[in-house]
Write a protein that holds these residues in place. Sequence first.
Motif, PDB file in Angstrom:
ATOM      1  N   ASP A 163     -29.380   8.811  11.955  1.00 15.84           N
ATOM      2  CA  ASP A 163     -29.675   9.328  13.286  1.00 15.84           C
ATOM      3  C   ASP A 163     -31.062   8.899  13.733  1.00 15.84           C
ATOM      4  OD1 ASP A 163     -28.982  11.189  15.568  1.00 15.84           O
ATOM      5  OD2 ASP A 163     -30.845  12.123  14.866  1.00 15.84           O
ATOM      6  N   ALA A 164     -32.003   8.785  12.810  1.00 17.69           N
ATOM      7  CA  ALA A 164     -33.374   8.402  13.171  1.00 17.69           C
ATOM      8  C   ALA A 164     -33.405   6.997  13.766  1.00 17.69           C
ATOM      9  CB  ALA A 164     -34.281   8.477  11.948  1.00 17.69           C
ATOM     10  N   ILE A 165     -32.671   6.075  13.170  1.00 20.00           N
ATOM     11  CA  ILE A 165     -32.665   4.705  13.681  1.00 20.00           C
ATOM     12  C   ILE A 165     -31.924   4.641  15.012  1.00 20.00           C
ATOM     13  CG2 ILE A 165     -31.911   2.341  13.227  1.00 20.00           C
ATOM     14  CD1 ILE A 165     -32.318   2.923  10.250  1.00 20.00           C
ATOM     15  N   VAL A 166     -30.828   5.373  15.133  1.00 16.62           N
ATOM     16  CA  VAL A 166     -30.104   5.407  16.405  1.00 16.62           C
ATOM     17  C   VAL A 166     -31.015   5.916  17.519  1.00 16.62           C
ATOM     18  CG1 VAL A 166     -28.212   6.496  17.664  1.00 16.62           C
ATOM     19  CG2 VAL A 166     -27.834   5.652  15.349  1.00 16.62           C
ATOM     20  N   GLN A 167     -31.786   6.987  17.232  1.00 14.32           N
ATOM     21  CA  GLN A 167     -32.693   7.531  18.239  1.00 14.32           C
ATOM     22  C   GLN A 167     -33.797   6.542  18.573  1.00 14.32           C
ATOM     23  OE1 GLN A 167     -31.989  10.227  19.964  1.00 14.32           O
ATOM     24  NE2 GLN A 167     -30.151  10.357  18.666  1.00 14.32           N
TER      25      GLN A 167
END
Length: 523
Positions: A163-167
């Motif tokens: 989720d961190a990379i997607v954000q």
Amino acid sequence: MKLDPFAVEVIRHGLSAAAEEMSLVMTRSARSPLLREAGDLSSAITDAQGELVGQGRDIPVHLGAMAYTIRELLKVVTAATLSEGDVLIYNLGALGGNHLNDVKVVRPVFFEGDIVAFAVSLAHWPDIGGTWPGSYLAKAIDTFQEALRIPPIRIATAAGVSDAIVQFLKVNVRDPESCEGDLLGQIACTLAGEKRIVELCKQHGKAMFVAALSRLHDLSEAEMREAILALPDGVYEGEDFLDDGGPGDEPARIHVKITIKGDEATFDLSGSCDRVSNFCNTTSFIAKSAVAYSARIMSGRDMQQNGGALRPLTIITRPGSIFEPGLTAPVAAGNHETSLRIVDAIFLAMQDVIPERLSSGGATTSGMLSFAEPRQDGSWKMLYEVHAGGEGARYNRAGCAATRVHLTNTSNTPAEAIEANYNIRVEQQAIRWGSGGAGAYPGGDGVVRSYRILAPSMHLTSCVERKIIPPFGLKGGAPGKTARLTLTRGDEVIDVEGKSNLVLQRDDVITIEMCGGGGYGRA
């Protein structure tokens, strides 16, 4: 081990089917109209060493570059560091890449503890950051102005998507919701590829599967060598030009010298112009992709495109040239404009050797218009549109109207889809009658499309070649008409540059008239 030729063929077709299924999954799950409707995406499967072994019926310029994508990736991300469930994302041109909008999502496929293949999804993101909405800046001085540069990153593991990379990605693009949907579609697409590859391994056994991939390379190599051997030895030269970007913004020269000797062919592009002053530079991998496509046309055979088919080909570029401009050069348009000019130059070089296999010049430009509308929340709605032109005529038939040629294979977005999702009205969609060149067999006609802007403002990017240098005729055939791009504002009709960025107003009408194909033979 002794290989059953029938099993090799079953595996070959199984890989092609798997790649086709990957593209279908991507098309059905993508959020962007460019992917969902126009199909600006491609899927491929490589062996464990990164050699291409399977591909969908997608976009040749993508697929040719993906013959190098995993090979280059494995130079910086070793196979030993990868685990089952890993998915990588990146877009750097240095890693067997295209322009930065073409984002690759890669999944290593494991069977019985070993990597046996890679499933690769490439999709053109309508925006990936940078100076201008749509990530095409016509006068960019370097690639940092174009878009966000993504090195190989694990976007997912067996534990799930990061989720961190997607954000991180979402806050660096102008249409974050579409970006997330497209990205998740790419991840799902590689999962579909993994499933089919594992099924093939279970059906035939790992040893047979791996050996069959090696055999497929050897078969394509033998077929390409046989085809080259049938061509007369010699040195053949051809050249064509981009409309501008050369010294003093004059047409930019694309030159090829082809040397056929026995069962090998050398394509020397080093005589082409230096790095150009706009975004039409390209990576050496795109140049190789264009040559690989052209070599297949020269062969006259419907052979499988894989690593083996490339072995008899030597492709030469030159540091500092338009095909090797350095890692920081702007390259957004070179992907689909300059690559097509390589094909044109090769066809002109071989026109007297294999005329029955070649066509006159066609609409070798994307005819790209990218619209970007600001939303109240600060995000943007992106529409990336490419347009069809005329096909060049051949020795035995006229060119087709309203089609894509050579390295491109996208569709237009239906008017209904545009009008339902954007503040744009498509006021005209028609054939540009008479735009094809005259000849014993005339060239095909291009299209005309007009867009009326219904929003208070909208940003536009144009990337249209063949506005100055027309598609060529062969054997006395006339060239096709050049492309035309105009802005109607009130009572004024303004010519728009082929490569430009401008802001449109409500009720502005942008009209693109695509070039026609060249004729073949004297009328």
